[in-house]
Write a protein that holds these residues in place. Structure first.
Motif, PDB file in Angstrom:
ATOM      1  N   TYR A 156       0.845  -1.198   0.000  1.00  0.00           N
ATOM      2  CA  TYR A 156       0.000   0.000   0.000  1.00  0.00           C
ATOM      3  C   TYR A 156       0.881   1.249   0.000  1.00  0.00           C
ATOM      4  CZ  TYR A 156      -4.037  -2.934   1.106  1.00  0.00           C
ATOM      5  OH  TYR A 156      -5.035  -3.875   1.057  1.00  0.00           O
ATOM      6  N   THR A 157       0.416   2.260  -0.705  1.00  0.00           N
ATOM      7  CA  THR A 157       1.101   3.551  -0.753  1.00  0.00           C
ATOM      8  C   THR A 157       0.184   4.612  -0.179  1.00  0.00           C
ATOM      9  OG1 THR A 157       2.250   2.858  -2.775  1.00  0.00           O
ATOM     10  CG2 THR A 157       2.259   5.201  -2.264  1.00  0.00           C
ATOM     11  N   VAL A 158       0.649   5.290   0.858  1.00  0.00           N
ATOM     12  CA  VAL A 158      -0.150   6.329   1.523  1.00  0.00           C
ATOM     13  C   VAL A 158       0.725   7.565   1.708  1.00  0.00           C
ATOM     14  CG1 VAL A 158      -1.566   4.628   2.733  1.00  0.00           C
ATOM     15  CG2 VAL A 158       0.490   5.526   3.837  1.00  0.00           C
ATOM     16  N   PRO A 159       0.122   8.748   1.886  1.00  0.00           N
ATOM     17  CA  PRO A 159       0.931   9.936   2.205  1.00  0.00           C
ATOM     18  C   PRO A 159       1.693   9.731   3.517  1.00  0.00           C
ATOM     19  CG  PRO A 159      -1.279  10.575   1.522  1.00  0.00           C
ATOM     20  CD  PRO A 159      -1.306   9.095   1.692  1.00  0.00           C
ATOM     21  N   SER A 160       2.933  10.172   3.551  1.00  0.00           N
ATOM     22  CA  SER A 160       3.754  10.006   4.748  1.00  0.00           C
ATOM     23  C   SER A 160       3.288  10.935   5.866  1.00  0.00           C
ATOM     24  CB  SER A 160       5.228  10.292   4.424  1.00  0.00           C
ATOM     25  OG  SER A 160       5.396  11.666   4.118  1.00  0.00           O
ATOM     26  N   LYS A 161       3.690  10.624   7.094  1.00  0.00           N
ATOM     27  CA  LYS A 161       3.332  11.459   8.248  1.00  0.00           C
ATOM     28  C   LYS A 161       3.882  12.872   8.085  1.00  0.00           C
ATOM     29  CE  LYS A 161       2.979   7.695  11.625  1.00  0.00           C
ATOM     30  NZ  LYS A 161       3.529   7.125  12.883  1.00  0.00           N
ATOM     31  N   ASN A 200      -3.855  16.464  -5.393  1.00  0.00           N
ATOM     32  CA  ASN A 200      -3.512  16.023  -6.750  1.00  0.00           C
ATOM     33  C   ASN A 200      -2.210  15.233  -6.764  1.00  0.00           C
ATOM     34  OD1 ASN A 200      -5.295  16.649  -9.033  1.00  0.00           O
ATOM     35  ND2 ASN A 200      -5.194  18.747  -8.265  1.00  0.00           N
ATOM     36  N   TYR A 201      -1.276  15.634  -5.920  1.00  0.00           N
ATOM     37  CA  TYR A 201      -0.012  14.907  -5.849  1.00  0.00           C
ATOM     38  C   TYR A 201      -0.216  13.507  -5.269  1.00  0.00           C
ATOM     39  CZ  TYR A 201       4.844  13.793  -4.709  1.00  0.00           C
ATOM     40  OH  TYR A 201       6.068  13.172  -4.624  1.00  0.00           O
ATOM     41  N   PHE A 202      -1.097  13.398  -4.264  1.00  0.00           N
ATOM     42  CA  PHE A 202      -1.275  12.126  -3.560  1.00  0.00           C
ATOM     43  C   PHE A 202      -2.523  11.361  -4.011  1.00  0.00           C
ATOM     44  CE2 PHE A 202       1.346  14.531  -0.509  1.00  0.00           C
ATOM     45  CZ  PHE A 202       2.375  13.617  -0.324  1.00  0.00           C
ATOM     46  N   ARG A 203      -3.114  11.734  -5.129  1.00  0.00           N
ATOM     47  CA  ARG A 203      -4.377  11.114  -5.529  1.00  0.00           C
ATOM     48  C   ARG A 203      -4.214   9.657  -5.946  1.00  0.00           C
ATOM     49  NH1 ARG A 203      -5.815  13.654 -11.492  1.00  0.00           N
ATOM     50  NH2 ARG A 203      -3.860  13.093 -12.525  1.00  0.00           N
ATOM     51  N   GLU A 204      -2.995   9.198  -6.221  1.00  0.00           N
ATOM     52  CA  GLU A 204      -2.787   7.803  -6.603  1.00  0.00           C
ATOM     53  C   GLU A 204      -2.487   6.918  -5.391  1.00  0.00           C
ATOM     54  OE1 GLU A 204       0.259   8.315  -9.493  1.00  0.00           O
ATOM     55  OE2 GLU A 204      -1.136   8.638 -11.136  1.00  0.00           O
ATOM     56  N   ASP A 209     -10.063   8.430   2.528  1.00  0.00           N
ATOM     57  CA  ASP A 209     -10.501   8.753   3.892  1.00  0.00           C
ATOM     58  C   ASP A 209      -9.694   9.911   4.465  1.00  0.00           C
ATOM     59  OD1 ASP A 209     -12.359   6.761   3.737  1.00  0.00           O
ATOM     60  OD2 ASP A 209     -11.212   5.303   4.896  1.00  0.00           O
ATOM     61  N   LEU A 210      -8.396   9.943   4.137  1.00  0.00           N
ATOM     62  CA  LEU A 210      -7.535  11.021   4.634  1.00  0.00           C
ATOM     63  C   LEU A 210      -7.968  12.372   4.064  1.00  0.00           C
ATOM     64  CD1 LEU A 210      -5.025  12.099   6.090  1.00  0.00           C
ATOM     65  CD2 LEU A 210      -3.687  11.497   4.062  1.00  0.00           C
ATOM     66  N   PHE A 211      -8.327  12.412   2.767  1.00  0.00           N
ATOM     67  CA  PHE A 211      -8.788  13.664   2.158  1.00  0.00           C
ATOM     68  C   PHE A 211     -10.019  14.196   2.897  1.00  0.00           C
ATOM     69  CE2 PHE A 211      -6.991  12.756  -2.367  1.00  0.00           C
ATOM     70  CZ  PHE A 211      -5.704  12.838  -1.849  1.00  0.00           C
ATOM     71  N   ALA A 263     -10.547  13.371  -7.136  1.00  0.00           N
ATOM     72  CA  ALA A 263     -10.859  11.940  -7.162  1.00  0.00           C
ATOM     73  C   ALA A 263      -9.588  11.114  -7.000  1.00  0.00           C
ATOM     74  CB  ALA A 263     -11.551  11.576  -8.478  1.00  0.00           C
ATOM     75  N   VAL A 264      -9.662  10.096  -6.167  1.00  0.00           N
ATOM     76  CA  VAL A 264      -8.535   9.179  -5.970  1.00  0.00           C
ATOM     77  C   VAL A 264      -8.529   8.179  -7.111  1.00  0.00           C
ATOM     78  CG1 VAL A 264      -7.564   7.386  -4.489  1.00  0.00           C
ATOM     79  CG2 VAL A 264      -8.535   9.456  -3.475  1.00  0.00           C
ATOM     80  N   THR A 265      -7.408   8.104  -7.839  1.00  0.00           N
ATOM     81  CA  THR A 265      -7.262   7.153  -8.946  1.00  0.00           C
ATOM     82  C   THR A 265      -6.052   6.286  -8.649  1.00  0.00           C
ATOM     83  OG1 THR A 265      -5.979   8.811 -10.171  1.00  0.00           O
ATOM     84  CG2 THR A 265      -8.328   8.651 -10.670  1.00  0.00           C
ATOM     85  N   ARG A 266      -6.293   5.101  -8.117  1.00  0.00           N
ATOM     86  CA  ARG A 266      -5.198   4.229  -7.714  1.00  0.00           C
ATOM     87  C   ARG A 266      -4.291   3.910  -8.877  1.00  0.00           C
ATOM     88  NH1 ARG A 266      -5.728   1.143  -3.275  1.00  0.00           N
ATOM     89  NH2 ARG A 266      -3.542   0.665  -3.696  1.00  0.00           N
TER      90      ARG A 266
END
Length: 287
Positions: A156-161, A200-204, A209-211, A263-266
């Protein structure tokens, strides 16, 4: 630099950038005696030129020893590791399919390749970690975890802390007491730009839920800001003046949309299907 690039026009342009200096907050100009200004557009270009040696080293290894799945499978059966370099400017990750000792040996190999260039690995930022522990790269936290409700594990790829803390601090700054002199529509525009740009940077990433959570926190910050600015009016009057639908904040035609409007686009792995948008010119780079 001249050992890697033979185009004199490029060298002259780089030299001009290095001599350009920096502009101070008062509008003056200061010379830079060494290095390049932090955040300057030249820094990633110089990193790409210097670290292309690392790309060439690992690319040659890949094509010589691991180019086909037959070779990789044979190496795996004989107890050897397979690896791949992923680099962006001066940040890079070496993904290793093997044991910890293989990764540590590769770290020494990278250090040996960089040493002739006068470069060394940062001890604070260079780590050998298991994919189950996770690591940060380009603002993302990448980690293998068990999918909820199953026994299967996925990466899984998520935005870092650090990235999340950064956008939260921006929101706090834009809704602080020092901005009470501004109109609400200006605040909303500024917040929308910041949150949408970040999203937009983290949409992938896995970030839907974070947004929504960030938007909820920002909404509360905006309401607190409005209460401070208009401390003599009631909640009912506040809603009548500054909300258009329910509690959706809007003013002078500007609506708070936030990060959830993106929109989140994995990301779907396409391997070598991602084509290079330019044609390499061997004449410009001396191997």
């Amino acid at each position: 630099m001249r050992c890697r690039v033979s185009d004199k026009r490029v060298l002259a342009l780089v030299k001009s950038f290095l001599k350009a200096g920096i502009m101070t907050t008062s509008g003056g100009r200061e010379d830079t005696l060494t290095g390049t200004p932090q955040g300057g557009i030249l820094s990633p270009q110089l990193a790409n030129i210097a670290l292309s040696v690392l790309d060439e080293h690992f690319d040659a290894q890949w094509h010589r020893e691991m180019a086909t799945w037959h070779r990789r499978d044979k190496r795996k059966r004989s107890g050897e590791a397979n690896w791949k370099l992923v680099r962006y400017a001066d940040d890079f990750v070496v993904c290793v399919n093997g044991q910890r000792q293989h990764a540590e040996a590769l770290r020494e190999q990278v250090a040996a390749v960089l040493a002739p260039l006068g470069l060394r690995l940062s001890p604070e930022k260079t780590r050998v970690v298991h994919i189950d522990e996770g690591f940060d790269f380009l603002g993302f936290h990448i980690r293998r975890m068990r999918k909820r409700g199953t026994q299967k594990h996925y990466v899984y790829t998520v935005p870092s802390k650090k990235a999340i803390a950064s956008i939260r601090q921006k929101v706090r700054t834009k809704t602080s007491r020092s901005t009470l002199h501004m109109d609400l529509d200006e605040i909303l525009k500024s917040l929308n730009w910041a949150l949408r740009g970040w999203a937009n940077y983290f949409r992938e990433a896995v970030a839907k839920d974070l947004f929504g959570h960030l938007d909820s926190q920002t909404w509360r910050r905006i309401v607190t800001w409005m209460r401070r600015k208009h401390n003599r009016i009631s909640w009912k009057e506040l809603r009548r003046r500054f909300c258009d639908r329910g509690w959706r904040i809007a003013h002078n035609g500007v609506v708070f949309t936030g990060a959830a409007s993106v929109a989140v686009t994995r990301y779907r792995y396409r391997g070598h299907g991602i084509r290079t948008p330019w044609t390499p010119t061997p004449a410009a780079v001396a191997g």
